[in-house]
Design an enzyme around this catalytic site. Structure first.
Site, PDB file in Angstrom:
ATOM      1  N   ILE A 231     -60.002-107.615   9.061  1.00 31.82           N
ATOM      2  CA  ILE A 231     -58.929-107.855   8.079  1.00 31.82           C
ATOM      3  C   ILE A 231     -58.016-106.632   8.041  1.00 31.82           C
ATOM      4  O   ILE A 231     -58.472-105.521   7.744  1.00 31.82           O
ATOM      5  CB  ILE A 231     -59.505-108.074   6.660  1.00 31.82           C
TER       6      ILE A 231
ATOM      7  N   ASP B 133     -52.682 -97.026  10.920  1.00 32.63           N
ATOM      8  CA  ASP B 133     -51.381 -97.604  10.617  1.00 32.63           C
ATOM      9  C   ASP B 133     -51.099 -98.667  11.679  1.00 32.63           C
ATOM     10  O   ASP B 133     -51.066 -98.351  12.874  1.00 32.63           O
ATOM     11  CB  ASP B 133     -50.341 -96.461  10.679  1.00 32.63           C
TER      12      ASP B 133
ATOM     13  N   ASN C 199     -52.988-109.419   7.968  1.00 34.39           N
ATOM     14  CA  ASN C 199     -52.493-109.508   6.593  1.00 34.39           C
ATOM     15  C   ASN C 199     -51.599-108.328   6.216  1.00 34.39           C
ATOM     16  O   ASN C 199     -50.717-108.479   5.369  1.00 34.39           O
ATOM     17  CB  ASN C 199     -53.715-109.590   5.659  1.00 34.39           C
TER      18      ASN C 199
ATOM     19  N   TYR D 107     -36.933-108.872   5.233  1.00 34.49           N
ATOM     20  CA  TYR D 107     -38.306-109.323   4.925  1.00 34.49           C
ATOM     21  C   TYR D 107     -38.490-110.774   5.364  1.00 34.49           C
ATOM     22  O   TYR D 107     -39.473-111.111   6.040  1.00 34.49           O
ATOM     23  CB  TYR D 107     -38.608-109.165   3.426  1.00 34.49           C
TER      24      TYR D 107
ATOM     25  N   LYS E 192     -40.988-112.543   8.259  1.00 35.46           N
ATOM     26  CA  LYS E 192     -41.971-113.600   7.990  1.00 35.46           C
ATOM     27  C   LYS E 192     -41.637-114.874   8.775  1.00 35.46           C
ATOM     28  O   LYS E 192     -42.542-115.623   9.146  1.00 35.46           O
ATOM     29  CB  LYS E 192     -42.080-113.850   6.480  1.00 35.46           C
TER      30      LYS E 192
ATOM     31  N   VAL F 141     -47.521-113.812  -5.248  1.00 37.91           N
ATOM     32  CA  VAL F 141     -48.903-113.444  -5.557  1.00 37.91           C
ATOM     33  C   VAL F 141     -48.842-112.107  -6.299  1.00 37.91           C
ATOM     34  O   VAL F 141     -48.151-111.189  -5.839  1.00 37.91           O
ATOM     35  CB  VAL F 141     -49.733-113.235  -4.269  1.00 37.91           C
TER      36      VAL F 141
HETATM   37  P1  NDP Z   1     -50.330-105.239  -1.238  1.00 34.60           P
HETATM   38  O1  NDP Z   1     -49.218-104.244  -1.282  1.00 34.60           O
HETATM   39  O2  NDP Z   1     -51.219-105.372  -2.410  1.00 34.60           O
HETATM   40  O3  NDP Z   1     -51.201-104.999   0.082  1.00 34.60           O
HETATM   41  C1  NDP Z   1     -50.599-104.696   1.310  1.00 34.60           C
HETATM   42  C2  NDP Z   1     -51.658-104.195   2.274  1.00 34.60           C
HETATM   43  O4  NDP Z   1     -51.036-103.918   3.540  1.00 34.60           O
HETATM   44  C3  NDP Z   1     -52.316-102.926   1.789  1.00 34.60           C
HETATM   45  O5  NDP Z   1     -53.697-102.997   2.035  1.00 34.60           O
HETATM   46  C4  NDP Z   1     -51.681-101.836   2.659  1.00 34.60           C
HETATM   47  O6  NDP Z   1     -52.644-100.810   2.877  1.00 34.60           O
HETATM   48  C5  NDP Z   1     -51.442-102.621   3.954  1.00 34.60           C
HETATM   49  N1  NDP Z   1     -50.404-101.998   4.774  1.00 34.60           N
HETATM   50  C6  NDP Z   1     -49.092-101.879   4.501  1.00 34.60           C
HETATM   51  N2  NDP Z   1     -48.469-101.214   5.469  1.00 34.60           N
HETATM   52  C7  NDP Z   1     -49.419-100.894   6.389  1.00 34.60           C
HETATM   53  C8  NDP Z   1     -49.407-100.197   7.619  1.00 34.60           C
HETATM   54  N3  NDP Z   1     -48.281 -99.680   8.131  1.00 34.60           N
HETATM   55  N4  NDP Z   1     -50.570-100.073   8.312  1.00 34.60           N
HETATM   56  C9  NDP Z   1     -51.719-100.582   7.822  1.00 34.60           C
HETATM   57  N5  NDP Z   1     -51.785-101.259   6.666  1.00 34.60           N
HETATM   58  C10 NDP Z   1     -50.650-101.399   5.959  1.00 34.60           C
HETATM   59  O7  NDP Z   1     -49.602-106.626  -0.946  1.00 34.60           O
HETATM   60  P2  NDP Z   1     -50.168-108.113  -0.701  1.00 34.60           P
HETATM   61  O8  NDP Z   1     -51.631-108.162  -0.738  1.00 34.60           O
HETATM   62  O9  NDP Z   1     -49.405-108.986  -1.601  1.00 34.60           O
HETATM   63  O10 NDP Z   1     -49.624-108.355   0.767  1.00 34.60           O
HETATM   64  C11 NDP Z   1     -50.453-108.759   1.850  1.00 34.60           C
HETATM   65  C12 NDP Z   1     -49.654-109.647   2.777  1.00 34.60           C
HETATM   66  O11 NDP Z   1     -49.278-110.831   2.073  1.00 34.60           O
HETATM   67  C13 NDP Z   1     -48.342-109.053   3.298  1.00 34.60           C
HETATM   68  O12 NDP Z   1     -48.195-109.385   4.650  1.00 34.60           O
HETATM   69  C14 NDP Z   1     -47.275-109.757   2.449  1.00 34.60           C
HETATM   70  O13 NDP Z   1     -46.048-109.828   3.113  1.00 34.60           O
HETATM   71  C15 NDP Z   1     -47.917-111.119   2.275  1.00 34.60           C
HETATM   72  N6  NDP Z   1     -47.421-111.895   1.156  1.00 34.60           N
HETATM   73  C16 NDP Z   1     -47.448-111.387  -0.121  1.00 34.60           C
HETATM   74  C17 NDP Z   1     -46.954-112.151  -1.161  1.00 34.60           C
HETATM   75  C18 NDP Z   1     -46.901-111.644  -2.561  1.00 34.60           C
HETATM   76  O14 NDP Z   1     -46.135-112.208  -3.379  1.00 34.60           O
HETATM   77  N7  NDP Z   1     -47.676-110.650  -2.941  1.00 34.60           N
HETATM   78  C19 NDP Z   1     -46.446-113.502  -0.932  1.00 34.60           C
HETATM   79  C20 NDP Z   1     -46.478-113.922   0.431  1.00 34.60           C
HETATM   80  C21 NDP Z   1     -46.962-113.147   1.434  1.00 34.60           C
HETATM   81  P3  NDP Z   1     -52.346 -99.246   2.925  1.00 34.60           P
HETATM   82  O15 NDP Z   1     -51.180 -98.967   2.032  1.00 34.60           O
HETATM   83  O16 NDP Z   1     -53.626 -98.647   2.451  1.00 34.60           O
HETATM   84  O17 NDP Z   1     -52.070 -98.986   4.364  1.00 34.60           O
HETATM   85  C1  8X3 Z   2     -43.442-112.711  -0.693  1.00 35.35           C
HETATM   86  C2  8X3 Z   2     -42.817-113.884  -1.309  1.00 35.35           C
HETATM   87  O1  8X3 Z   2     -40.997-114.595  -2.893  1.00 35.35           O
HETATM   88  O2  8X3 Z   2     -42.137-112.561  -3.417  1.00 35.35           O
HETATM   89  O3  8X3 Z   2     -43.778-112.963   0.634  1.00 35.35           O
HETATM   90  O4  8X3 Z   2     -40.605-112.608  -1.562  1.00 35.35           O
HETATM   91  S1  8X3 Z   2     -41.573-113.379  -2.328  1.00 35.35           S
END
Ligand code: NDP
Ligand code: 8X3
Length: 253
Positions: free
Chosen positions: A10, A63, A90, A156, A160, A189
């Protein structure tokens, strides 16, 4: 324990959706490889999952933008974790909500490097091994923003849309094998997502989720577990997941 004997990698497991996937999959008996940049968060999660579910967990601090670092970390996997059955791409982020002409080019770069190239870096390492074994599952966390654009979301959304395109292409490329490929595309989310998008502005981040019940990370993890636990002949190609309160049009705040 529907995921016993499965090793699941993950990305972005230190927070939000990735962390919830780790917890749900630990409950289901999966062996976990958890990756993110913040190693202290991964360590704490690993300890918790080991204590609560006796899970086998390996953490990788890297990263996803750094192709060499990804390859190096994956080459060092301990023997018990070397066969990755499921890859959950993710890790990702949005930065800013400015119109295209006003957005920062450094933000474009970070989103493109993380959301698109991060998926490619992980997949290019894991996929050949799945192909050699003739079995495996790649699950990409896309977004409803990969299916519908909104003002201020230009890059963004583009990243996606790219995740959706990569997922569909991969699915066509592995046709005829037992590999499965899934896109899970959530709407809003409540995670650290908005705090990161608005660069630490708590008030603005909280406003995004005001007066609505957003999806929880666990809701998305449920969809991931659902896709993973279908019988091997069933491939969930795509799940679009909206909060009941979220209209199809975006309201990112
Ligand atoms: P969070 O910010 O809570 O989590 C993002 C995760 O991505 C963290 O664990 C962060 O870890 C990791 N991450 C970010 N950049 C890097 C990098 N360069 N290298 C390694 N890890 C990285 O956000 P979400 O859980 O909401 O987001 C998870 C996924 O879901 C994303 O792809 C997002 O686009 C997608 N998503 C989110 C939505 C929302 O509304 N929240 C809706 C739809 C999709 P760390 O900083 O420790 O590296
Ligand atoms: C994130 C969905 O609507 O917050 O992927 O941009 S939104």
């Amino acid at each position: 324990m529907r995921c016993e004997n499965k090793t699941v990698l993950i990305t972005g497991a230190s927070s939000g959706i990735g962390l919830a996937c780790a917890s749900e999959l630990a409950k289901e008996g999966a062996r976990l490889i958890l990756s993110a940049r913040r190693s202290e968060k991964l360590q704490a999660l690993a300890l918790d999952l080991q204590k609560t579910y006796q899970s086998a967990v390996h953490t990788i601090s890297c990263d996803v933008r750094d192709r060499k670092a990804v390859q190096h970390a994956l080459m060092q996997l301990p023997e018990a974790f070397q066969t990755v059955d499921v890859l959950i791409n993710n890790a990702g982020l949005a930065l800013g909500l400015d119109k295209m002409h006003a957005a920062l080019s450094s933000d474009w770069d970070q989103m493109i490097e993380t959301n698109i190239k991060g998926v490619l870096h992980m997949t290019e390492y894991v996929l050949p091994k799945m192909l050699a074994r003739g079995v495996g599952h790649v699950i990409n966390i896309g977004s409803t923003a990969g299916h519908q654009t909104y003002p201020g979301g230009s890059v963004y959304c583009a990243t996606k849309y790219a995740v959706a395109a990569l997922t569909r292409t991969l699915s066509q490329e592995v046709a005829g094998t037992k590999l499965r490929v899934t896109e899970i595309a959530p709407g809003m989310v409540e995670t650290e997502f908005s705090l990161i998008r608005f660069k630490g502005d708590q008030t603005r981040a909280q406003k995004v989720y005001e007066n609505i019940t957003a999806l929880t990370p666990r809701d998305v993890a449920d969809a991931v577990v659902y896709a993973m636990t279908r019988p091997p002949h069933v491939n969930i190609a795509q799940i679009l997941l909206y909060a009941t309160d979220q209209p199809a049009a975006f309201r990112p705040g």
